[in-house]
Design an enzyme around this catalytic site. Structure first.
Site, PDB file in Angstrom:
ATOM      1  CD  GLU A  13      -5.055   3.554   4.206  1.00 11.07           C
ATOM      2  OE1 GLU A  13      -4.172   3.900   4.614  1.00 11.07           O
ATOM      3  OE2 GLU A  13      -5.587   2.305   3.660  1.00 11.07           O
ATOM      4  CD  GLU A  59      -4.781   1.500  -0.584  1.00 12.16           C
ATOM      5  OE1 GLU A  59      -4.178   0.919   0.484  1.00 12.16           O
ATOM      6  OE2 GLU A  59      -4.924   2.485  -0.662  1.00 12.16           O
TER       7      GLU A  59
HETATM    8  C1  GCO Z   1      -2.024   2.632   2.659  1.00 11.28           C
HETATM    9  C2  GCO Z   1      -2.182   3.429   1.520  1.00 11.28           C
HETATM   10  C3  GCO Z   1      -1.247   2.871   0.370  1.00 11.28           C
HETATM   11  C4  GCO Z   1      -0.208   1.892   1.031  1.00 11.28           C
HETATM   12  C5  GCO Z   1      -0.734   0.479   0.877  1.00 11.28           C
HETATM   13  C6  GCO Z   1       0.317  -0.432   1.361  1.00 11.28           C
HETATM   14  O1  GCO Z   1      -3.233   2.025   2.798  1.00 11.28           O
HETATM   15  O2  GCO Z   1      -1.356   2.802   3.653  1.00 11.28           O
HETATM   16  O3  GCO Z   1      -3.599   3.877   0.893  1.00 11.28           O
HETATM   17  O4  GCO Z   1      -0.679   4.060   0.058  1.00 11.28           O
HETATM   18  O5  GCO Z   1       0.703   1.960  -0.106  1.00 11.28           O
HETATM   19  O6  GCO Z   1      -1.763   0.350   1.445  1.00 11.28           O
HETATM   20  O7  GCO Z   1       0.705   0.019   2.777  1.00 11.28           O
END
Ligand code: GCO
Length: 457
Positions: free
Chosen positions: A175, A357
């Site tokens: 990200e 994710e």
């Molecule tokens: C994000 C990160 C994760 C977060 C998850 C929930 O997308 O912010 O990759 O570390 O913990 O997405 O927010």
């Protein structure tokens, strides 16, 4: 009183042969052992120590103690039946100063983790950077310093040399738009800077670092499959006001385009290009735009954006319409946006997509019977995997799905107040309790017939 309704079992579905089912975590959020065995400080250790930054003053000092409990956690993955595990390496654990002296104990931890995963028949997916920049490099400007691209390339070379014989799936960054915008532009994440010029430098230098790391990995691990993990969210105006529509377009350029466009299309989004230009040197876009093998997607929800003159972007997170269901962390639940995002990314970038994710926060409680019935998370995962298969039927080339997250963990600014895991972590005792969603996901994986998929690309 925790919900006692039984979780629903997944319908029988089919997925492409070789579809990857996994779970995801990240180093700072689960490892703990922050000062153990030679690990150096990261910008998140520094940020957590600053009063008021993190809910309840929480830190990643202990987290889920995964540094010591990784074997138990791999046991959970085996129980789930996943065939892949996405984790990140803590740069300051292997290079405490970010460059120079190598910490053998840090490398040895990841040797143990990777060897145990392979012994369990679980493919390691290694992400090089999930936000824990070594503090020593931030002291030299960190991502705002163009040299950081070279420091990242050297770190990548160390990882490729040490683990490339066993790891064949690498992501350069997790990200980049989130950690650059929130860390350097609009606030809310380490290192806690809000400066437009430093944000623009960071965006460009992280893109340079990505391209340099791809070259290092191609040379060091020729048979590896390489990608990067992007958060991608439709940016919707928070109101009908023209300024909110303009803000949504601007935010979309930074949030969704500032990294995949130069990396995959060899140009910045038009709304960004002129502002980045002062920081570019000749040949930079060729250094950034290097062929990769897959697009990693993190997706939870669309964003509602409003005009906001209180930050360097002039745009910020707006209110979710009251009629839209939300999770405990306030994010809207709109699986259609997930389907649309998958199709949009497929159309724009034409790469295989791995969802690395997807999941939800929920106020999870341990019931009197010792079970955690997290029905809202079961319902969320059911709705979003259904939307994913709809997108695949419509032609999106999706090849895997990883739940965020295996464990409840340190949720950045929210600390431990938000639980995203399919396994409950009782932090005082570090006891792990598989939730109803854990069992639902295990059944989904089992129910998936690895037959040829009837639809989709
Ligand atoms: C994000 C990160 C994760 C977060 C998850 C929930 O997308 O912010 O990759 O570390 O913990 O997405 O927010």
């Amino acid at each position: 009183m925790a919900s006692t309704r039984r979780a629903t079992t997944p319908d029988k579905i089919s997925a492409p042969h070789g579809f990857v089912w996994g779970v995801s975590t990240s180093s700072y959020q689960i490892e703990g052992a922050a000062r153990e065995d030679g690990r150096g400080p990261s910008i998140w250790d520094t940020y957590c120590a600053q009063t008021g930054r993190i809910a309840n003053g929480d830190t990643g000092d202990i987290a889920c103690d995964h540094y010591h409990r990784y074997a138990e956690d791999i046991g959970l993955m085996r129980e789930l039946g996943v065939n892949a595990y996405r984790f990140s390496v803590a740069w300051p654990r292997v290079l405490p100063q970010g460059r120079g002296a190598v910490n053998e104990s840090g490398l040895a931890f990841y040797d143990r983790l990777i060897d145990a995963l392979i012994a369990a028949g679980i493919e390691p997916w290694l992400c090089l950077y999930h936000w824990d920049l070594p503090q020593a490099l931030d002291d030299l400007g960190g991502w705002t310093n163009r040299d950081c691209a070279g420091w990242f390339a050297d770190y990548t070379a160390l990882i490729a040399r040490r683990f490339g014989d066993r790891v064949k799936r690498f992501a350069t960054f997790n990200e980049p738009s989130v950690f650059s915008l929130l860390g350097y532009g609009i606030g809310g994440q380490a290192p806690g800077v809000t400066d437009r010029s430093l944000l623009l430098r960071t965006i460009h230098h992280v893109n340079l670092a990505h391209g340099a790391a791809i070259d290092v990995l191609r040379a060091g691990v020729p048979e590896a499959s390489l990608g990067i993990i992007h958060n991608h969210q439709p940016c919707l105006p928070a109101s009908d006001a023209p300024q909110d529509a303009a803000a949504a377009r601007k935010f979309d350029a930074y949030w969704n385009g500032a990294f995949p466009d130069p990396q995959l299309l060899a140009h910045y989004p038009p709304l960004l290009a002129d502002f980045i230009a002062p920081y570019e040197q000749g040949g930079d876009l060729a250094r950034i735009c290097r062929p990769i093998d897959w697009f990693g997607l993190n997706h939870y929800s669309p964003l509602y954006v409003q005009a906001f003159d209180g930050n360097p972007l002039g745009a910020g997170f707006g209110p979710v319409p009251p009629e839209v269901p939300r999770t405990s962390i306030g994010w809207p639940v709109q699986p259609d946006a997930f389907r649309d995002t998958l199709l949009a990314i497929h159309e724009r970038y034409r790469l295989p997509i791995y969802v690395l994710e997807n999941g939800t926060a929920n106020v999870d409680e341990v019931g009197e019977n010792g079970k955690v019935i997290d029905q809202p998370r079961v319902d969320f995962l059911k709705a979003y995997t259904t939307a994913m298969f709809d997108a695949m039927r419509a032609g999106a080339d999706v090849r895997g799905y990883f739940v965020w997250s295996l464990l409840d963990n340190f949720e950045w600014g929210s600390g431990y107040s938000q639980r995203f895991g399919i396994t409950y972590v009782d932090y005082p005792t570090q006891r792990r309790i598989p939730k109803a969603s854990f069992h639902w996901y295990a059944q989904l994986i089992k129910a998936t017939a690895l037959s040829a998929y009837s639809g989709g690309g």
